[in-house]
Design an enzyme around this catalytic site. Structure first.
Site, PDB file in Angstrom:
ATOM      1  N   THR A  97      52.283 -14.438  13.938  1.00 41.07           N
ATOM      2  CA  THR A  97      51.632 -14.086  12.667  1.00 41.07           C
ATOM      3  C   THR A  97      50.187 -14.570  12.552  1.00 41.07           C
ATOM      4  O   THR A  97      49.883 -15.735  12.806  1.00 41.07           O
ATOM      5  CB  THR A  97      52.440 -14.678  11.495  1.00 41.07           C
ATOM      6  OG1 THR A  97      53.805 -14.301  11.642  1.00 41.07           O
ATOM      7  CG2 THR A  97      51.910 -14.195  10.153  1.00 41.07           C
ATOM      8  N   HIS A 248      38.360 -14.456  14.973  1.00 42.77           N
ATOM      9  CA  HIS A 248      39.367 -15.465  14.660  1.00 42.77           C
ATOM     10  C   HIS A 248      38.887 -16.414  13.563  1.00 42.77           C
ATOM     11  O   HIS A 248      37.699 -16.689  13.450  1.00 42.77           O
ATOM     12  CB  HIS A 248      39.705 -16.304  15.901  1.00 42.77           C
ATOM     13  CG  HIS A 248      40.483 -15.556  16.927  1.00 42.77           C
ATOM     14  ND1 HIS A 248      40.436 -15.872  18.263  1.00 42.77           N
ATOM     15  CD2 HIS A 248      41.341 -14.515  16.826  1.00 42.77           C
ATOM     16  CE1 HIS A 248      41.220 -15.053  18.941  1.00 42.77           C
ATOM     17  NE2 HIS A 248      41.778 -14.221  18.088  1.00 42.77           N
TER      18      HIS A 248
END
Length: 292
Positions: A97, A248
């Site tokens: 996730t 990210h």
């Protein structure tokens, strides 16, 4: 040997009956992974993909003897799923996730201290020991059994390193995607330590990126380690501007720290071979192992 997982690893899936859990469990089973069941609260007692579904991780472990879990659960509930797996003393937990709140992960990080669980991720592609066990979302067909241990913060760059080491005939012992979030379960130092101690792993590829100090910590660990193996590293984000998040959550140069150049300098000083192009990772490793 390999690290973390092998053909004997018994895997359950949390979020088993959801679309992601279903698709990637099918892929894992087709690859030969020993999937033994899954967990979806409220659906216990049913079967899915010809495997039993349980309401809790505790029940799944008691009935199947599972020692690994993969989590495909939405970000708002994923931390609770990890905590449940820690509470059930699952040895290896892989959380795919992305987008788990940082404060949720801080609680998870605290729960991991002194526990029997090794968490891989979150926000990662997973772990694979080629030909034996695939836990995660990586494409199985590009992997080949071999001698290179790969650890990476980036999923797609992991696949690039895998495809290249397969193409030059080296193959991989185990590949670990540690994830791109600022708070994760397993870091470069943990993985490099395991690879250095693994007889099957002859050399290591480490793929880092801007942000944080995980690569600098790894460089210091490599420098201090008594066990030495050839290591090749690529750091993504050489041209990234400070203060801008690059994909990210953890990939941001902040407070004047975390730049690619800082990381490359630290790794080079530790004796790591650097490549500045992701296209040259496999060739650099092949040349390093075959020189002189």
């Amino acid at each position: 040997m390999a690290i973390l997982i092998n053909k004997k690893t018994k895997v359950i899936c949390q979020g088993f009956t959801g679309s992601q859990g279903t698709f990637h469990s099918e892929q894992a089973i087709a690859y030969g992974t020993n999937m033994v069941g899954g967990v979806t609260p409220g659906k216990g007692g049913h079967t899915h993909l010809d495997l039993p579904v349980y309401n809790t991780v505790h029940e799944a472990k008691a009935k199947t003897g599972a020692n690994a879990s993969v989590i495909y659960v939405p970000p708002g509930f994923a931390a609770d799923s990890i905590l449940e797996a820690i509470d059930a003393e699952i040895e290896v937990v892989v959380c795919i996730t992305e987008g788990i709140p940082v404060l949720d992960m801080v609680k998870v990080k605290r729960a991991l201290v002194g526990s029997k669980t090794r968490l891989i991720g979150p926000n990662c592609p997973g772990v694979i020991t080629p030909g034996e066990c695939k836990i995660g979302i990586m494409p199985g067909h590009i992997h080949k059994r071999g001698t290179i241990g790969i650890v990476s913060r980036s999923g797609t760059l992991t696949y690039e390193a895998v495809a290249q080491t397969t193409a030059v005939g080296l193959g991989q012992s185990t590949c670990v995607g540690i994830g791109g979030d600022p708070v994760n379960g397993t870091n470069f130092v943990d993985c490099i330590d395991m690879f250095l101690k693994d007889d099957e792993t002859k050399a290591i590829i480490m793929i880092g990126e801007i942000g944080g100090n995980a690569e600098e910590d790894a460089a210091e660990f490599i420098k201090q380690s008594k066990i030495k193996k050839p290591i090749v590293s690529f750091i993504a984000g050489i041209t990234a501007p400070p203060g801008k998040r690059m994909g990210h959550a953890g990939a941001i140069i902040a407070g004047g720290k975390g730049s690619a150049e800082d990381k490359l300098e630290a790794l080079q000083s530790a004796g790591v071979t650097i490549t500045r192009s992701p296209a040259d990772i496999g060739k650099t490793m092949f040349d390093l192992l075959n020189k002189g």
